[in-house]
Design a protein around this motif. Structure first.
Motif, PDB file in Angstrom:
ATOM      1  N   ALA A  20     -28.763  74.225 -72.893  1.00  0.00           N
ATOM      2  CA  ALA A  20     -28.378  73.247 -73.909  1.00  0.00           C
ATOM      3  C   ALA A  20     -27.795  73.893 -75.162  1.00  0.00           C
ATOM      4  O   ALA A  20     -28.156  75.012 -75.525  1.00  0.00           O
ATOM      5  N   VAL A  21     -26.906  73.153 -75.801  1.00  0.00           N
ATOM      6  CA  VAL A  21     -26.386  73.550 -77.107  1.00  0.00           C
ATOM      7  C   VAL A  21     -27.422  73.160 -78.152  1.00  0.00           C
ATOM      8  O   VAL A  21     -27.962  72.059 -78.103  1.00  0.00           O
ATOM      9  N   VAL A  22     -27.705  74.047 -79.085  1.00  0.00           N
ATOM     10  CA  VAL A  22     -28.601  73.693 -80.180  1.00  0.00           C
ATOM     11  C   VAL A  22     -27.744  73.173 -81.333  1.00  0.00           C
ATOM     12  O   VAL A  22     -26.798  73.832 -81.754  1.00  0.00           O
ATOM     13  N   ASP A  23     -28.060  71.991 -81.819  1.00  0.00           N
ATOM     14  CA  ASP A  23     -27.238  71.404 -82.885  1.00  0.00           C
ATOM     15  C   ASP A  23     -27.336  72.238 -84.151  1.00  0.00           C
ATOM     16  O   ASP A  23     -28.421  72.494 -84.656  1.00  0.00           O
ATOM     17  N   ASP A  24     -26.173  72.642 -84.652  1.00  0.00           N
ATOM     18  CA  ASP A  24     -26.173  73.356 -85.926  1.00  0.00           C
ATOM     19  C   ASP A  24     -25.156  72.695 -86.843  1.00  0.00           C
ATOM     20  O   ASP A  24     -24.439  73.351 -87.582  1.00  0.00           O
ATOM     21  N   GLY A  25     -25.077  71.371 -86.721  1.00  0.00           N
ATOM     22  CA  GLY A  25     -24.119  70.650 -87.548  1.00  0.00           C
ATOM     23  C   GLY A  25     -22.825  70.370 -86.800  1.00  0.00           C
ATOM     24  O   GLY A  25     -21.736  70.382 -87.381  1.00  0.00           O
ATOM     25  N   LEU A  26     -22.936  70.105 -85.504  1.00  0.00           N
ATOM     26  CA  LEU A  26     -21.756  69.788 -84.690  1.00  0.00           C
ATOM     27  C   LEU A  26     -21.021  68.589 -85.282  1.00  0.00           C
ATOM     28  O   LEU A  26     -21.643  67.668 -85.820  1.00  0.00           O
ATOM     29  N   SER A  27     -19.695  68.597 -85.143  1.00  0.00           N
ATOM     30  CA  SER A  27     -18.926  67.456 -85.644  1.00  0.00           C
ATOM     31  C   SER A  27     -19.091  66.286 -84.680  1.00  0.00           C
ATOM     32  O   SER A  27     -19.525  66.456 -83.534  1.00  0.00           O
ATOM     33  N   ALA A  28     -18.715  65.095 -85.138  1.00  0.00           N
ATOM     34  CA  ALA A  28     -18.808  63.918 -84.274  1.00  0.00           C
ATOM     35  C   ALA A  28     -17.955  64.105 -83.028  1.00  0.00           C
ATOM     36  O   ALA A  28     -18.357  63.747 -81.921  1.00  0.00           O
ATOM     37  N   ALA A  29     -16.784  64.717 -83.206  1.00  0.00           N
ATOM     38  CA  ALA A  29     -15.899  64.936 -82.059  1.00  0.00           C
ATOM     39  C   ALA A  29     -16.553  65.878 -81.057  1.00  0.00           C
ATOM     40  O   ALA A  29     -16.459  65.684 -79.843  1.00  0.00           O
TER      41      ALA A  29
END
Ligand code: SF4
Lengths: 479, 217
Positions: free
Chosen positions: B105-114
């Protein structure tokens, strides 16, 4: 292309037109009966529902009776949490605030969460005039907006459209507004919802500014609450950088804990669910999460006029659940458009004159758009005594016309209301209401309305009693 | 972005007459009305005998998937809730046992909405769950992530610990902190806007998969 209720004919004329529209009537009867049934089921699960109604009414009353202090407190707590608070005396001021924020950010479009108050102030038109597109993102509002017409129900604004019409609207209009509908779009509701999802996702992902209303505004914590189903609200409240919420000053709830009874009452009364799919709450700005610039516009626009009316004040408790619409025999027949306002049905019949004041023929006809059957009061989660306010407003209308030499508006209105109701037999009114409905209609037909302040004499079985016994279901009418 | 402080100063200046006039109108409308000082005490909520069972039943009513698991089986069941090959995002504070279940999994580090829009599923915990209404409440702490993370991907797998289940709405309101953003979720997103036919899945996640972890002892 502006769509407002301005210039609507008075209720009787508009009602006559609506009655002639069989599609509308069929959709309304189906929709209101379905929601009534669902509501009855989930309300029956709550043993202390009546106590809960009392608590809900008390919370809103407490907020209103100390409204000046509550508003100052709300402003303080919002400001402390990084929100910018604006005050607007009327629609024009509120619209100007939103347009200014949009201009400062140089945006040419905003995404919108379904909000009655922004319809009330004509925000979309004001934005349009400033060259800013306002995209409605609630499915029903999208249908209404793309179809170029007006909402007809608080909860299901596109209740007057059937699936085939919606497919046609999507096919014809989506391309002008953004991502087109698939060429082979069917009229299956799931396919239509998927088309709306794809069409709007593009807008959510690129939008830099959103506009919302709020169901509640908690004074002690500065928390705004939006109750919704589809997730378009969450999209608007979360993804853009800038959020402007237009909030009527009557939305105040004194404390966070007092939100509880309202959150229990609203979904069951409104969509007939134990809880709506999504409720979002936020208090100003949360660093690193959601919009980093948050504005709240506190709007009067007639609310202080309503507040000053000792009898009418209770209408400001309204939490816009639409239960009163769904139980109203007049609304079921004529639909929302006939009321000429974003606030239709029994609540609209009192709220519009309270907000705008009496004196205008369209507004003055509204307190007569009722048979005073009392079903609305029984259904109202915050116990607004709509019949009491209707009678009070009728007397105000009459007092305003004491000197007139032409026939009094209420006389005209009553003749037309009688006409509306006396069409009952053809509309299935007679079977549905047994003898009572006919009795009421006949009394109106006899035009013995010499005093606008008298309630009709008690029929064999009141509508209210019948309602309690059968909950409006045909199959139960034998008791 | 315009500094908020500046905006605030400008705006409050501009709407001061409006503020004073509205408050003045409110005060004169309420002349002679005594404010009620005491907060309203609402009646108690419903309290089911078996909260976890009631919660699961009510979640299922919304046509969400709900499964019960012993603590040792959670990782397996998280993995099973994700279609093979699904791109998954997790919040930065997801507990290690759950993280292990979604190794790629990708860990969210401020991903953009896109960027989030390219992801199929999200796995989170929750703050509290309400038995009577079948509701999960997120307060977006690090084990749940930012609001956007549980909104944009189409599948939400949410782990609820049995001790997090409370009886009814008042119990939840009492433990929640309104200073945090809150998201109350009752089933997948839905609409009844077309002829009142309920359609699950409009803008929020179309699939909600709830894993209730039964505690032992
Ligand atoms: S008046 Fe009562 S029943 Fe009607 S919409 Fe408002 S809260 Fe609901």
């Amino acid at each position: 292309m502006t769509h407002t209720f301005v210039g609507m004919p008075p209720f009787p004329t508009a009602a006559r037109e609506a009655l002639a529209d069989t599609q509308l009537r069929h959709n309304l009867v189906h929709a209101t009966a379905t929601i009534r049934g669902k509501r009855a089921g989930v309300v029956a699960e709550v043993e202390n529902w009546e106590e809960l109604r009392l608590a809900g009414a008390a919370v809103k009353d407490r907020a209103l009776r100390g409204l000046d202090e509550r508003l100052v407190q709300l402003e303080e707590s919002l400001t402390a949490r990084g929100a910018v608070v604006h005050w607007a005396r009327d629609a024009a001021e509120a619209n100007r605030v939103v347009v200014d924020v949009a201009r400062r950010h140089g945006v040419d479009e905003v995404v919108k969460v379904k909000s009655m108050v922004t319809q009330e102030i004509g925000l979309n038109e004001a934005l349009q005039a400033a060259g800013i597109a306002a995209w409605e993102t609630d499915l029903a509002e999208l249908i209404v907006q793309l179809g170029g017409d007006l909402p007809s129900h608080i909860l299901v604004p596109a209740i007057h459209r059937n699936r085939a019409e919606i497919r046609d609207i999507f096919r014809r209009r989506m391309a002008e507004a953004g991502r087109p509908a698939p060429a082979d779009l069917s009229d299956d509701p799931a396919a239509l919802a998927a088309a709306a999802r794809a069409h709007l996702r593009e807008k959510f992902l690129r939008a830099r500014m959103a506009v919302s209303g709020a169901n509640f505004a908690v004074a002690d914590t500065g928390t705004l609450v939006v109750v919704e189903s589809e997730g378009n609200g969450r999209m608007c409240l979360t993804l853009p950088d800038v959020l402007v919420s237009v909030v009527g000053i009557e939305k105040v709830v004194p404390t966070w804990a007092e939100l509880d009874p309202l959150l229990r009452l609203l979904p069951r009364s409104s969509t007939g669910e134990r809880m709506n799919p999504y409720t979002s709450t936020w208090s100003g700005v949360t660093p690193g999460d959601g919009p980093q610039e948050v504005h709240v516009v506190l709007l009067d626009n007639g609310r202080t006029r309503a507040l000053a009316d000792d009898v009418g004040r209770q209408a400001l408790r309204c939490i816009r659940c639409s239960a009163c619409l769904n139980v109203c025999p007049v609304y079921e027949r004529v639909g929302g458009h006939a009321y000429g306002s974003v606030y239709p049905g029994p609540i609209g019949a009192i709220l519009n004159p309270l907000l705008k004041g009496t004196g205008d023929p369209q507004t003055d006809s509204l307190p007569y758009a009722s048979s005073l059957c009392g079903a609305c009061f029984e259904a109202c989660p915050v116990r607004i005594d709509i019949p009491e306010v209707l009678v009070h407003l009728r007397s105000k209308v009459v007092d305003g016309h004491r000197e007139d030499r032409v026939p009094k508006p209420e006389a005209i209105a009553m003749r037309s209301a009688a006409w509306t109701l006396s069409r009952g037999p053809r509309l299935g009114f007679a079977e549905r209401l047994t003898g009572t409905g006919l009795g009421v209609a006949r009394r109106f037909g006899a035009a013995r309305w010499t005093s606008a302040r008298d309630l009709p004499a008690a029929p064999r079985e009141s509508f209210r009693a019948w309602w309690r016994r059968t909950d409006g279901r045909l199959d139960d009418s034998g008791g | 972005m315009t500094p908020v402080v500046e905006v605030r100063r400008a705006q409050r200046g501009a709407s001061k007459p409006a503020r004073d006039e509205i408050l003045g109108r409110v005060r004169s409308a309420l002349a002679g009305v005594e404010p009620d000082r005491e907060p309203v005490a609402a009646p108690p909520g419903v309290r089911a005998a078996d909260l976890v069972a009631r919660f699961a039943e009510r979640v299922a009513d919304y046509r969400a998937t709900v499964v019960h698991r012993a603590p040792g089986d959670v990782a397996v069941s998280v993995a099973a809730a994700l279609p093979s090959g699904a791109r998954v995002v997790v919040p930065p504070g997801l507990p290690d046992d759950l993280r292990a279940a979604v190794a790629g999994a990708v860990v969210d580090d401020g991903l953009s909405a896109a960027e989030l829009d390219e992801i199929d599923a999200v796995v989170t915990c929750c703050r509290v769950a309400i038995a009577e209404t079948g509701t999960i409440v997120l307060d977006h702490a690090p084990d749940q992530g930012r609001r956007a993370v549980t909104l944009v991907p189409d599948r939400h797998v949410c782990v609820v610990r049995a001790h997090q289940v409370v009886a009814d709405v008042p119990d939840a309101v009492a433990v929640l902190d309104p200073e945090r953003p809150l998201t109350w979720i009752s089933g997948p997103s839905a609409t009844s806007d077309i002829e009142l036919d309920r359609v699950e899945g409009v803008h929020g996640p179309r699939v909600l998969h709830v894993i209730v972890v039964e505690e032992t002892g």
